[in-house]
Motif scaffolding. Structure first.
Motif, mmCIF file in Angstrom:
data_model
loop_
_atom_site.group_PDB
_atom_site.id
_atom_site.type_symbol
_atom_site.label_atom_id
_atom_site.label_comp_id
_atom_site.label_asym_id
_atom_site.label_seq_id
_atom_site.Cartn_x
_atom_site.Cartn_y
_atom_site.Cartn_z
ATOM 1 N N GLY A 281 13.541 -0.451 -10.790
ATOM 2 C CA GLY A 281 12.370 -0.336 -11.656
ATOM 3 C C GLY A 281 11.202 -1.175 -11.184
ATOM 4 O O GLY A 281 10.057 -0.723 -11.204
ATOM 5 N N GLU A 282 11.461 -2.397 -10.748
ATOM 6 C CA GLU A 282 10.388 -3.276 -10.287
ATOM 7 C C GLU A 282 9.712 -2.711 -9.033
ATOM 8 O O GLU A 282 8.489 -2.716 -8.921
ATOM 9 C CB GLU A 282 10.934 -4.674 -9.994
ATOM 10 N N GLU A 283 10.505 -2.194 -8.097
ATOM 11 C CA GLU A 283 9.941 -1.609 -6.880
ATOM 12 C C GLU A 283 9.064 -0.402 -7.208
ATOM 13 O O GLU A 283 7.971 -0.248 -6.672
ATOM 14 C CB GLU A 283 11.057 -1.197 -5.919
ATOM 15 N N PHE A 284 9.561 0.451 -8.120
ATOM 16 C CA PHE A 284 8.792 1.637 -8.473
ATOM 17 C C PHE A 284 7.524 1.267 -9.238
ATOM 18 O O PHE A 284 6.477 1.877 -9.042
ATOM 19 C CB PHE A 284 9.653 2.621 -9.273
ATOM 20 N N SER A 285 7.596 0.246 -10.077
ATOM 21 C CA SER A 285 6.402 -0.231 -10.787
ATOM 22 C C SER A 285 5.350 -0.726 -9.800
ATOM 23 O O SER A 285 4.148 -0.473 -9.968
ATOM 24 C CB SER A 285 6.766 -1.345 -11.767
ATOM 25 N N LEU A 286 5.780 -1.432 -8.763
ATOM 26 C CA LEU A 286 4.838 -1.892 -7.727
ATOM 27 C C LEU A 286 4.216 -0.711 -6.989
ATOM 28 O O LEU A 286 3.021 -0.729 -6.672
ATOM 29 C CB LEU A 286 5.546 -2.827 -6.745
ATOM 30 N N LEU A 287 5.017 0.313 -6.724
ATOM 31 C CA LEU A 287 4.493 1.515 -6.075
ATOM 32 C C LEU A 287 3.442 2.180 -6.955
ATOM 33 O O LEU A 287 2.367 2.562 -6.479
ATOM 34 C CB LEU A 287 5.633 2.485 -5.766
ATOM 35 N N TRP A 288 3.718 2.301 -8.266
ATOM 36 C CA TRP A 288 2.744 2.896 -9.189
ATOM 37 C C TRP A 288 1.446 2.079 -9.227
ATOM 38 O O TRP A 288 0.351 2.633 -9.282
ATOM 39 C CB TRP A 288 3.309 3.013 -10.602
ATOM 40 N N ALA A 289 1.591 0.762 -9.200
ATOM 41 C CA ALA A 289 0.393 -0.095 -9.208
ATOM 42 C C ALA A 289 -0.451 0.175 -7.970
ATOM 43 O O ALA A 289 -1.688 0.253 -8.050
ATOM 44 C CB ALA A 289 0.793 -1.569 -9.283
ATOM 45 N N ALA A 290 0.187 0.349 -6.827
ATOM 46 C CA ALA A 290 -0.547 0.658 -5.597
ATOM 47 C C ALA A 290 -1.222 2.026 -5.703
ATOM 48 O O ALA A 290 -2.376 2.190 -5.289
ATOM 49 C CB ALA A 290 0.399 0.615 -4.393
ATOM 50 N N LEU A 291 -0.533 2.988 -6.281
ATOM 51 C CA LEU A 291 -1.105 4.335 -6.429
ATOM 52 C C LEU A 291 -2.311 4.331 -7.360
ATOM 53 O O LEU A 291 -3.281 5.053 -7.118
ATOM 54 C CB LEU A 291 -0.054 5.314 -6.947
ATOM 55 N N ARG A 292 -2.252 3.532 -8.413
ATOM 56 C CA ARG A 292 -3.395 3.469 -9.332
ATOM 57 C C ARG A 292 -4.634 2.928 -8.630
ATOM 58 O O ARG A 292 -5.754 3.240 -9.017
ATOM 59 C CB ARG A 292 -3.048 2.628 -10.559
ATOM 60 N N GLY A 293 -4.434 2.145 -7.592
ATOM 61 C CA GLY A 293 -5.559 1.607 -6.837
ATOM 62 C C GLY A 293 -6.118 2.567 -5.813
ATOM 63 O O GLY A 293 -7.189 2.329 -5.253
ATOM 64 N N MET A 294 -5.418 3.663 -5.556
ATOM 65 C CA MET A 294 -5.879 4.656 -4.571
ATOM 66 C C MET A 294 -6.720 5.716 -5.271
ATOM 67 O O MET A 294 -6.531 5.999 -6.445
ATOM 68 C CB MET A 294 -4.693 5.334 -3.886
ATOM 69 N N GLN A 295 -7.593 6.342 -4.523
ATOM 70 C CA GLN A 295 -8.451 7.390 -5.072
ATOM 71 C C GLN A 295 -8.350 8.662 -4.238
ATOM 72 O O GLN A 295 -7.977 8.630 -3.074
ATOM 73 C CB GLN A 295 -9.917 6.921 -5.088
ATOM 74 N N GLY A 296 -8.710 9.763 -4.855
ATOM 75 C CA GLY A 296 -8.925 11.023 -4.166
ATOM 76 C C GLY A 296 -7.744 11.597 -3.414
ATOM 77 O O GLY A 296 -6.603 11.550 -3.863
#
Length: 91
Positions: free
Chosen positions: A63-78
């Motif tokens: 869960g922690e690894e996937f949460s970090l991945l989601w946080a990175a995705l939220r910072g990406m655009q387009g």
């Protein structure tokens, strides 16, 4: 130990902890917080209700690894974000 219908109904009153989508009978999935393949157990304490899309994308990440991945995705655009999401959904 099995998940009872009342426990499942209670879990569906919340949003997916990863993407925030509403959990409904037609989109939820029971997931291991720590994948069995990585030493997680089949105990109820290691099970959580999330949306089906996140469960598939999460794979054997904890869960922690996937949460970090989601946080990175939220910072990406387009297009970059869409490309990564497509790759995750494809497995």
């Amino acid at each position: 130990m099995t998940v009872t219908p009342p426990q499942l109904a209670d879990a569906l009153h919340f949003a997916c902890r990863y993407c925030g989508s509403e959990l409904r009978p037609d989109n939820f999935s029971c997931d291991h917080r720590m994948a069995v393949s990585r030493g997680g157990s089949w105990s109820l304490a290691n099970i959580e209700v999330v949306c089906g899309h996140c469960n598939l994308a999460k794979g054997d990440l904890c869960g922690e690894e996937f949460s970090l991945l989601w946080a990175a995705l939220r910072g990406m655009q387009g297009a970059g974000r869409l490309s990564v999401l497509r790759r995750l959904r494809a497995g």
